[in-house]
Scaffold this motif. Structure first.
Motif, mmCIF file in Angstrom:
data_model
loop_
_atom_site.group_PDB
_atom_site.id
_atom_site.type_symbol
_atom_site.label_atom_id
_atom_site.label_comp_id
_atom_site.label_asym_id
_atom_site.label_seq_id
_atom_site.Cartn_x
_atom_site.Cartn_y
_atom_site.Cartn_z
ATOM 1 N N LYS A 190 0.801 -1.213 0.000
ATOM 2 C CA LYS A 190 0.000 0.000 0.000
ATOM 3 C C LYS A 190 0.843 1.277 0.000
ATOM 4 O O LYS A 190 0.311 2.392 0.056
ATOM 5 N N ARG A 191 2.157 1.106 -0.038
ATOM 6 C CA ARG A 191 3.063 2.256 -0.119
ATOM 7 C C ARG A 191 4.102 1.962 -1.197
ATOM 8 O O ARG A 191 4.614 0.841 -1.275
ATOM 9 N N GLN A 192 4.418 2.967 -2.008
ATOM 10 C CA GLN A 192 5.324 2.750 -3.117
ATOM 11 C C GLN A 192 6.221 3.956 -3.387
ATOM 12 O O GLN A 192 5.750 5.105 -3.333
ATOM 13 N N LEU A 193 7.487 3.683 -3.671
ATOM 14 C CA LEU A 193 8.334 4.614 -4.411
ATOM 15 C C LEU A 193 8.459 3.979 -5.786
ATOM 16 O O LEU A 193 9.103 2.941 -5.944
ATOM 17 N N LEU A 194 7.804 4.581 -6.767
ATOM 18 C CA LEU A 194 7.661 3.943 -8.070
ATOM 19 C C LEU A 194 8.239 4.845 -9.157
ATOM 20 O O LEU A 194 7.753 5.965 -9.377
ATOM 21 N N LYS A 200 5.327 11.715 -18.575
ATOM 22 C CA LYS A 200 3.918 11.799 -18.965
ATOM 23 C C LYS A 200 3.052 10.795 -18.217
ATOM 24 O O LYS A 200 1.820 10.905 -18.224
ATOM 25 N N TYR A 201 3.687 9.832 -17.555
ATOM 26 C CA TYR A 201 2.928 8.823 -16.817
ATOM 27 C C TYR A 201 2.903 9.071 -15.304
ATOM 28 O O TYR A 201 2.324 8.275 -14.573
ATOM 29 N N LEU A 202 3.496 10.150 -14.843
ATOM 30 C CA LEU A 202 3.567 10.394 -13.398
ATOM 31 C C LEU A 202 2.180 10.440 -12.761
ATOM 32 O O LEU A 202 1.872 9.675 -11.846
ATOM 33 N N LYS A 203 1.349 11.359 -13.228
ATOM 34 C CA LYS A 203 0.025 11.518 -12.620
ATOM 35 C C LYS A 203 -0.874 10.331 -12.944
ATOM 36 O O LYS A 203 -1.700 9.912 -12.123
ATOM 37 N N VAL A 219 5.530 8.811 -7.242
ATOM 38 C CA VAL A 219 5.841 8.342 -8.594
ATOM 39 C C VAL A 219 6.853 9.339 -9.158
ATOM 40 O O VAL A 219 6.591 10.547 -9.166
ATOM 41 N N VAL A 220 8.012 8.849 -9.601
ATOM 42 C CA VAL A 220 9.128 9.744 -9.893
ATOM 43 C C VAL A 220 9.713 9.504 -11.283
ATOM 44 O O VAL A 220 9.679 8.394 -11.812
ATOM 45 N N ASN A 221 10.252 10.580 -11.840
ATOM 46 C CA ASN A 221 10.994 10.500 -13.093
ATOM 47 C C ASN A 221 12.003 11.636 -13.134
ATOM 48 O O ASN A 221 11.643 12.805 -13.011
ATOM 49 N N GLY A 222 13.287 11.284 -13.282
ATOM 50 C CA GLY A 222 14.323 12.302 -13.344
ATOM 51 C C GLY A 222 14.267 13.095 -14.646
ATOM 52 O O GLY A 222 13.796 12.600 -15.671
ATOM 53 N N TYR A 223 14.767 14.316 -14.599
ATOM 54 C CA TYR A 223 14.833 15.120 -15.814
ATOM 55 C C TYR A 223 15.739 14.468 -16.857
ATOM 56 O O TYR A 223 15.643 14.774 -18.044
ATOM 57 N N VAL A 237 8.052 14.679 -9.353
ATOM 58 C CA VAL A 237 7.364 13.778 -8.431
ATOM 59 C C VAL A 237 5.863 14.027 -8.486
ATOM 60 O O VAL A 237 5.411 15.167 -8.476
ATOM 61 N N ALA A 238 5.096 12.939 -8.553
ATOM 62 C CA ALA A 238 3.654 12.995 -8.302
ATOM 63 C C ALA A 238 3.431 12.240 -6.997
ATOM 64 O O ALA A 238 3.643 11.032 -6.929
#
Length: 338
Positions: A190-194, A200-203, A219-223, A237-238
């Motif tokens: 029930k908890r994630q660092l994803l 474009k898929y963060l949110k 939910v993360v994605n580096g520049y 980060v979302a």
């Protein structure tokens, strides 16, 4: 009647499917009724349009009941996982984070597979470290109870993908299934660092996690495109918390980290990456340590272990420097081989 007859015209004019439509088509696919041509056409068309949150929610609705949950108790677990596919060939970051977080007392259900775009996926480096990833449920539960960490090798629990395996292998591009893997943790964490391979898929991923009952997630994605919190620059980060989603950036400079080159984070074979992880836990300084600390700090926030990012950084450092992360790795190694 095949559901493709009604959904393909919508996708081909860039219309999103509803949750019910997505669930129906995935039910059809995993039932074995769909032909390889139908599956390939659907996956290709959906990839061109780009999956939306309703399509992911519907897919998870269909697939999740078919993913085996091996846990004997209802433990509040956290997963540190990525979609892979960013093509950056980094060291194993989330796997190192998993040991640090477990050493601090959080229950980690690390879900993973073999490498997607790197030379060393989670299962590859864990095997090289001497950890048995093909264990029965009794041992897996012991790992989680005694070492606070277990590894869930995706093919052992997710049989729902078998009817698309051949088509996915033959397609030379990412599909919705690359996004679905991290959303189908067998123990229903029930908890994630994803981490995701595209911002474009963060949110979209955050909305899917919300729909399926996640308590808290980043939910993360580096520049730089990394499916981790990066150290080469900022990370988008979302955050899902209190049933709300907000977006922000993480800047390593704000927390007194030096920006590094991508080259300094690039790993190699499972043997090389395993050695680098042991060196990290033995106190080696450098960019790999710093990026692992950044991601560990975020995970401690997600797990409500600390109140702010700065405290998460300090806790991460202390866990490494005290030798507790290495102790946890060795404990998992012993239990998994019994």
């Amino acid at each position: 009647m095949s559901p493709f007859n009604k959904i393909m015209p919508k996708i081909l004019i860039n219309q999103d499917l509803s949750i019910d439509e997505s669930e129906e088509v995935f039910e059809y696919i995993i039932s074995g009724s769909a032909t390889e041509i139908e599956i390939a056409a659907f996956l290709a068309s959906l990839s061109i349009k780009g999956p939306c949150s309703n399509e992911l929610i519907g897919a998870v609705n269909s697939l999740k009941p078919r993913v085996i949950n091996p846990l004997e108790s209802n433990t509040d677990t956290i997963d540190i996982v990525g979609t892979g596919g960013d093509g950056l060939k980094t060291y194993n970051i989330s796997t190192a984070v998993a040991f640090i977080v477990a050493a601090a007392g959080l229950y980690v259900a690390k879900h993973g597979n073999t490498a997607v775009s790197s030379k060393s996926g989670a299962s590859d480096v864990l095997t090289e470290l001497g950890i048995n990833i093909n264990i029965d449920n009794k041992i897996l539960n012991r790992c989680l109870k005694e070492a606070k960490i277990c590894f869930l090798f995706a093919p052992n629990f997710n049989k729902a993908f078998k009817n698309v395996a051949k088509v996915r292998k033959e397609l030379s591009f990412r599909t919705i299934f690359n996004l679905l893997g991290p959303l189908l943790n067998p123990v229903r964490a029930k908890r994630q660092l994803l981490g995701v391979f595209s911002d474009k898929y963060l949110k979209i991923i955050a909305e899917t996690l919300k729909a399926h009952g996640s308590k808290k997630a980043w939910v993360v994605n580096g520049y730089d495109g990394m499916d981790e919190i990066t150290l080469t620059g900022n990370t988008k980060v979302a955050e899902l918390a209190n049933n709300e989603i907000k977006e922000f950036d993480i800047d390593p400079l704000k927390y007194n980290f030096k920006i590094c080159s991508l080259k300094s984070l690039q790993g190699g074979t499972p043997k090389e990456n395993a050695k680098k992880m042991i060196n990290l836990f033995d106190g080696e300084q450098g960019s790999y340590r710093n990026i692992v600390i950044l991601n560990s700090a975020a995970t401690f926030l997600i797990g409500d272990k600390v109140k702010n990012f700065e405290d998460g950084i300090e806790l991460s450092k202390s866990i490494i420097d005290s030798g507790k992360a290495l102790d946890t790795l060795n404990k998992l190694k012993i239990i998994s081989n019994q």
